[in-house]
Enzyme design. Structure first.
Site, mmCIF file in Angstrom:
data_model
loop_
_atom_site.group_PDB
_atom_site.id
_atom_site.type_symbol
_atom_site.label_atom_id
_atom_site.label_comp_id
_atom_site.label_asym_id
_atom_site.label_seq_id
_atom_site.Cartn_x
_atom_site.Cartn_y
_atom_site.Cartn_z
ATOM 1 N N LYS A 13 0.833 -1.237 0.060
ATOM 2 C CA LYS A 13 -0.008 -0.259 0.032
ATOM 3 C C LYS A 13 0.929 1.272 0.003
ATOM 4 O O LYS A 13 0.827 2.338 -0.740
ATOM 5 C CB LYS A 13 -0.917 -0.051 1.250
ATOM 6 N N ARG A 88 -9.807 0.423 8.470
ATOM 7 C CA ARG A 88 -9.443 -1.146 8.771
ATOM 8 C C ARG A 88 -10.424 -1.868 9.287
ATOM 9 O O ARG A 88 -10.453 -3.161 9.486
ATOM 10 C CB ARG A 88 -8.208 -1.191 9.612
ATOM 11 N N ARG A 122 11.484 -5.961 5.109
ATOM 12 C CA ARG A 122 11.207 -4.502 4.977
ATOM 13 C C ARG A 122 11.986 -3.614 5.943
ATOM 14 O O ARG A 122 12.140 -3.954 7.168
ATOM 15 C CB ARG A 122 9.720 -4.182 5.191
ATOM 16 N N ARG A 150 10.941 -2.130 11.412
ATOM 17 C CA ARG A 150 9.863 -1.765 12.333
ATOM 18 C C ARG A 150 9.774 -2.722 13.630
ATOM 19 O O ARG A 150 9.900 -3.876 13.125
ATOM 20 C CB ARG A 150 8.540 -1.564 11.526
ATOM 21 N N ARG A 161 -0.789 -9.931 12.907
ATOM 22 C CA ARG A 161 -1.403 -8.939 12.008
ATOM 23 C C ARG A 161 -1.979 -9.293 10.882
ATOM 24 O O ARG A 161 -3.005 -8.773 10.298
ATOM 25 C CB ARG A 161 0.005 -8.087 11.575
HETATM 26 P P1 AMP Z 1 0.555 -0.123 9.141
HETATM 27 O O1 AMP Z 1 1.650 0.846 9.097
HETATM 28 O O2 AMP Z 1 -0.436 0.362 8.545
HETATM 29 O O3 AMP Z 1 1.038 -1.596 8.905
HETATM 30 O O4 AMP Z 1 -0.173 -0.065 10.667
HETATM 31 C C1 AMP Z 1 0.662 -0.386 11.695
HETATM 32 C C2 AMP Z 1 -0.357 -0.660 12.909
HETATM 33 O O5 AMP Z 1 -0.827 0.534 13.315
HETATM 34 C C3 AMP Z 1 -1.467 -1.755 12.741
HETATM 35 O O6 AMP Z 1 -0.844 -3.011 12.857
HETATM 36 C C4 AMP Z 1 -2.455 -1.325 13.719
HETATM 37 O O7 AMP Z 1 -2.005 -1.678 15.067
HETATM 38 C C5 AMP Z 1 -2.204 0.150 13.754
HETATM 39 N N1 AMP Z 1 -3.028 0.925 12.994
HETATM 40 C C6 AMP Z 1 -2.629 1.480 11.499
HETATM 41 N N2 AMP Z 1 -3.956 2.060 11.096
HETATM 42 C C7 AMP Z 1 -4.978 1.580 11.843
HETATM 43 C C8 AMP Z 1 -6.527 1.623 11.707
HETATM 44 N N3 AMP Z 1 -6.954 2.350 10.647
HETATM 45 N N4 AMP Z 1 -7.077 1.255 12.737
HETATM 46 C C9 AMP Z 1 -6.598 0.750 13.739
HETATM 47 N N5 AMP Z 1 -5.277 0.423 13.705
HETATM 48 C C10 AMP Z 1 -4.588 0.867 12.869
#
Ligand code: AMP
Length: 203
Positions: A13, A88, A122, A150, A161
């Site tokens: 993404k 999400r 990554r 990360r 996840r």
């Molecule tokens: P990402 O960087 O998009 O992979 O997000 C990392 C983490 O942030 C996810 O595993 C969730 O714990 C949290 N997170 C990101 N976006 C959301 C969302 N829209 N709703 C809830 N938790 C989120």
């Protein structure tokens, strides 16, 4: 234009951010990046969110929705936005429909067997860029900062996840299909090739 790009963790993404910004001027609104910034700065919101991120769980809907509402007021968003990692959950999607109108939703479909290698390899930069170790020539990002892994990009965190994605985010496929906005794209390929398909499908 307002776009959503969604898919499992590691589906690519965020990798489309530079292309979407260059081609359509879309602002990259990534809720994961905003949450990590808050965690780093140890804001009250960040301290609360960390409990969930550390377990591969989603932060509470009301917290994330509040962040998005606030961010949408920014000047850069006026030209258009693409949402990365938001919504999400169905609750977030319904709320987003109340706040704004989404034009198209791109679902990047990637086989789960590919995601593990993508996520654990990554490396990320504070500037938002990511790169896979296979392509890395130095520890430094193009912007000069040091790349890092990360905390949730580890083998043990991938499973929870992905499970969270399947249980809470995958229902969005049907939600946006019913709205006639869903574009499903095969996310197994080179970033630029996938972007060509995105452009073609957006018309
Ligand atoms: P990402 O960087 O998009 O992979 O997000 C990392 C983490 O942030 C996810 O595993 C969730 O714990 C949290 N997170 C990101 N976006 C959301 C969302 N829209 N709703 C809830 N938790 C989120």
């Amino acid at each position: 234009m307002k776009l959503i790009i969604f898919g499992a963790p590691g589906s690519g993404k965020g990798s489309q951010a530079p292309n979407l910004n260059k081609e359509y001027g879309l602002f990259h609104l990534a809720t994961g990046d905003i949450l990590r910034k808050n965690i780093k700065e140890e804001t009250p919101l960040g301290i609360e969110a960390k409990k969930y991120l550390d377990k591969g769980m989603l932060a509470p809907d009301e917290v994330v929705i509040g962040l998005v509402e606030e961010k949408l007021k920014c000047k850069e968003c006026e030209q258009g936005v693409f949402f990365d990692g938001f919504p999400r959950t169905l609750e977030q999607a319904k709320k987003l429909d109340e706040i704004t109108t989404i034009d198209k939703v791109i679902y990047l479909e990637v086989d789960f067997s590919i995601l593990l290698a993508r996520i654990t390899g990554r490396r990320s930069c504070e500037c938002g860029k990511t790169i896979h170790i296979k392509r890395m020539k130095t520890e430094e990002c193009e912007c000069g900062k040091i790349l890092y892994q990360r905390e949730d990009d580890t083998e043990e965190m991938v499973k929870p996840r992905i499970e969270t994605f399947l249980a809470q985010t995958a229902p969005l496929i049907e939600y946006y299909e019913k709205q006639g906005k869903l574009i499903t794209i095969d996310g197994d390929g080179e970033i630029e090739d996938i972007f060509e398909v995105i452009k073609e499908k957006l018309g």
